[in-house]
Scaffold this active site. Structure first.
Site, PDB file in Angstrom:
ATOM      1  CB  SER A 133     -12.918  14.803 -11.297  1.00  0.00           C
ATOM      2  OG  SER A 133     -13.519  16.078 -11.230  1.00  0.00           O
ATOM      3  CE1 TYR A 146     -11.164  15.590  -6.097  1.00  0.00           C
ATOM      4  CE2 TYR A 146     -11.716  16.989  -7.971  1.00  0.00           C
ATOM      5  CZ  TYR A 146     -11.982  15.886  -7.183  1.00  0.00           C
ATOM      6  OH  TYR A 146     -13.055  15.076  -7.482  1.00  0.00           O
ATOM      7  CE  LYS A 150     -10.525  12.698  -8.106  1.00  0.00           C
ATOM      8  NZ  LYS A 150     -10.929  11.304  -7.840  1.00  0.00           N
TER       9      LYS A 150
HETATM   10  N1  LIG Z   1     -19.016  14.834  -5.850  1.00  0.00           N
HETATM   11  C1  LIG Z   1     -18.477  15.391  -6.928  1.00  0.00           C
HETATM   12  O1  LIG Z   1     -18.827  16.503  -7.352  1.00  0.00           O
HETATM   13  C2  LIG Z   1     -17.442  14.633  -7.709  1.00  0.00           C
HETATM   14  C3  LIG Z   1     -17.188  15.026  -9.039  1.00  0.00           C
HETATM   15  C4  LIG Z   1     -16.217  14.345  -9.769  1.00  0.00           C
HETATM   16  C5  LIG Z   1     -15.526  13.302  -9.195  1.00  0.00           C
HETATM   17  N2  LIG Z   1     -15.788  12.945  -7.892  1.00  0.00           N
HETATM   18  C6  LIG Z   1     -15.015  11.844  -7.347  1.00  0.00           C
HETATM   19  O2  LIG Z   1     -15.915  10.806  -7.028  1.00  0.00           O
HETATM   20  C7  LIG Z   1     -15.330   9.954  -6.048  1.00  0.00           C
HETATM   21  C8  LIG Z   1     -16.349   9.668  -4.974  1.00  0.00           C
HETATM   22  O3  LIG Z   1     -16.684  10.890  -4.351  1.00  0.00           O
HETATM   23  P1  LIG Z   1     -18.138  11.238  -3.795  1.00  0.00           P
HETATM   24  O4  LIG Z   1     -18.523  12.533  -4.408  1.00  0.00           O
HETATM   25  O5  LIG Z   1     -19.027  10.056  -3.923  1.00  0.00           O
HETATM   26  O6  LIG Z   1     -17.763  11.574  -2.290  1.00  0.00           O
HETATM   27  P2  LIG Z   1     -18.219  10.971  -0.890  1.00  0.00           P
HETATM   28  O7  LIG Z   1     -17.483  11.782   0.103  1.00  0.00           O
HETATM   29  O8  LIG Z   1     -19.715  10.890  -0.828  1.00  0.00           O
HETATM   30  O9  LIG Z   1     -17.665   9.477  -0.927  1.00  0.00           O
HETATM   31  C9  LIG Z   1     -16.299   9.195  -0.859  1.00  0.00           C
HETATM   32  C10 LIG Z   1     -16.129   7.950  -0.017  1.00  0.00           C
HETATM   33  O10 LIG Z   1     -14.739   7.639  -0.025  1.00  0.00           O
HETATM   34  C11 LIG Z   1     -14.365   7.282   1.287  1.00  0.00           C
HETATM   35  N3  LIG Z   1     -12.934   7.513   1.478  1.00  0.00           N
HETATM   36  C12 LIG Z   1     -12.310   8.706   1.588  1.00  0.00           C
HETATM   37  N4  LIG Z   1     -11.004   8.518   1.791  1.00  0.00           N
HETATM   38  C13 LIG Z   1     -10.799   7.179   1.813  1.00  0.00           C
HETATM   39  C14 LIG Z   1      -9.669   6.356   1.996  1.00  0.00           C
HETATM   40  N5  LIG Z   1      -8.456   6.894   2.223  1.00  0.00           N
HETATM   41  N6  LIG Z   1      -9.827   5.015   1.950  1.00  0.00           N
HETATM   42  C15 LIG Z   1     -11.040   4.476   1.757  1.00  0.00           C
HETATM   43  N7  LIG Z   1     -12.152   5.194   1.591  1.00  0.00           N
HETATM   44  C16 LIG Z   1     -12.031   6.535   1.616  1.00  0.00           C
HETATM   45  C17 LIG Z   1     -15.213   8.148   2.197  1.00  0.00           C
HETATM   46  O11 LIG Z   1     -15.304   7.595   3.511  1.00  0.00           O
HETATM   47  C18 LIG Z   1     -16.542   8.147   1.456  1.00  0.00           C
HETATM   48  O12 LIG Z   1     -17.374   7.083   1.879  1.00  0.00           O
HETATM   49  C19 LIG Z   1     -14.077  10.686  -5.564  1.00  0.00           C
HETATM   50  O13 LIG Z   1     -12.937  10.133  -6.191  1.00  0.00           O
HETATM   51  C20 LIG Z   1     -14.294  12.114  -6.048  1.00  0.00           C
HETATM   52  O14 LIG Z   1     -13.094  12.792  -6.244  1.00  0.00           O
HETATM   53  C21 LIG Z   1     -16.739  13.578  -7.157  1.00  0.00           C
END
Ligand SMILES: NC(=O)c1ccc[n+]([C@@H]2O[C@H](COP(=O)([O-])OP(=O)(O)OC[C@H]3O[C@@H](n4cnc5c(N)ncnc54)[C@H](O)[C@@H]3O)[C@@H](O)[C@H]2O)c1
Length: 250
Positions: A133, A146, A150
């Site tokens: 992130s 968080y 990260k």
């Molecule tokens: N959305 C943002 O702004 C953002 C920004 C930077 C990084 N991220 C990172 O991107 C990645 C994906 O996030 P997203 O935004 O697509 O969120 P999201 O919530 O849409 O998707 C995350 C998925 O991970 C699954 N998940 C959660 N815990 C789990 C576990 N213990 N085992 C297996 N699956 C699990 C959830 O069921 C979900 O389907 C994450 O690592 C998040 O930290 C997100």
């Protein structure tokens, strides 16, 4: 022979977009998510394999790799993407929540690397991309735990880059800014009202795909709205005043 990818957190958001993008390019996908229904639905859409599992347990990654081997006989690309927001208040500490966040965001990546390496090696090498992130490179005071997790995976990627490259496995990370997914749903209105642009998942998925093929091992790709993904460059640290270099420890 098809390229085979394993994607964690594949039922939603960034992981689902990566699965759709890779699949459209002919890659066979193994989708891992705690949300089994969501993973199954997407696997049907993409004619892929799926596993309902919690990546904070080591078994989840081992089972996912066994599924990839049994279904497709190989593994080329690994996207360690499952993650959750922290929301741990240090003053009013919820130990179970803290362990959960560390378990998913850090242990899940360590277990993912450990479990996938043997099959990647048996497949002749490949690539691992971790979803970190912007909070893996910069201080996000809104969510310190968080931010810690990260940063931790960025450190892991950087330290593993050389030794894995020597085994023909590239490891890197993407560091997206705020992305329009369910993870930030609570804050979406605030961003919209403030006129702050959110990334869409397709842009992040494109960056993940390019990270798989980045020439330099350990590349950390910053993804921001309206910009091409750009590799992060560290400033480096000063050594001893005498200019000595530490002996290699490998
Ligand atoms: N959305 C943002 O702004 C953002 C920004 C930077 C990084 N991220 C990172 O991107 C990645 C994906 O996030 P997203 O935004 O697509 O969120 P999201 O919530 O849409 O998707 C995350 C998925 O991970 C699954 N998940 C959660 N815990 C789990 C576990 N213990 N085992 C297996 N699956 C699990 C959830 O069921 C979900 O389907 C994450 O690592 C998040 O930290 C997100």
């Amino acid at each position: 022979m098809s390229t085979v990818a394993l994607i964690t957190g594949a039922a939603s958001g960034i992981g689902a977009a990566v699965a759709r993008r890779l699949s459209a390019g002919g890659v066979k996908c193994v989708l891992v998510d705690m949300d089994g229904e969501g993973a199954e639905r997407l696997a049907k859409e993409l004619d892929g394999a799926w596993l309902a599992a919690d990546v904070s347990t080591e078994e989840a990654s081992l089972e996912a790799v066994a599924l990839a081997e049994q279904r497709y006989g190989r593994l080329d690309l690994v996207h360690l993407n499952a993650g959750i927001s922290g929301r741990v208040d240090l003053a009013d500490f919820d130990l179970a929540r803290y362990r959960k966040v560390v378990g998913v965001n850090m242990d899940g990546v360590v277990f993912g690397v450990r479990a996938t390496m043997p099959l990647l090696l048996r497949s002749g090498g490949g690539a691992i991309v971790v979803t970190s992130s912007l909070a893996g490179l910069a201080a996000f005071s809104g969510d310190p735990i968080y931010t810690m997790t990260k940063h931790a995976v960025v450190g892991l990627v950087r330290a593993l880059a050389e030794p894995l490259a020597a085994q023909n496995v590239r490891i890197g990370a993407v560091c997206p800014g705020f992305t329009d997914t369910p993870l930030v749903a609570d804050a979406r209105e605030m961003f919209v009202n403030a006129g702050f642009p959110l990334l869409n998942v397709e842009d992040v998925a494109a960056a993940v795909e390019s990270a798989f093929y980045a020439e330099t091992p350990g590349t950390l790709l910053i993804v921001q709205p309206g910009r091409q993904p750009v590799p992060y460059r560290y400033a480096g640290v000063p050594g001893p005043a005498g200019g000595q270099r530490p002996p290699r420890q490998d």
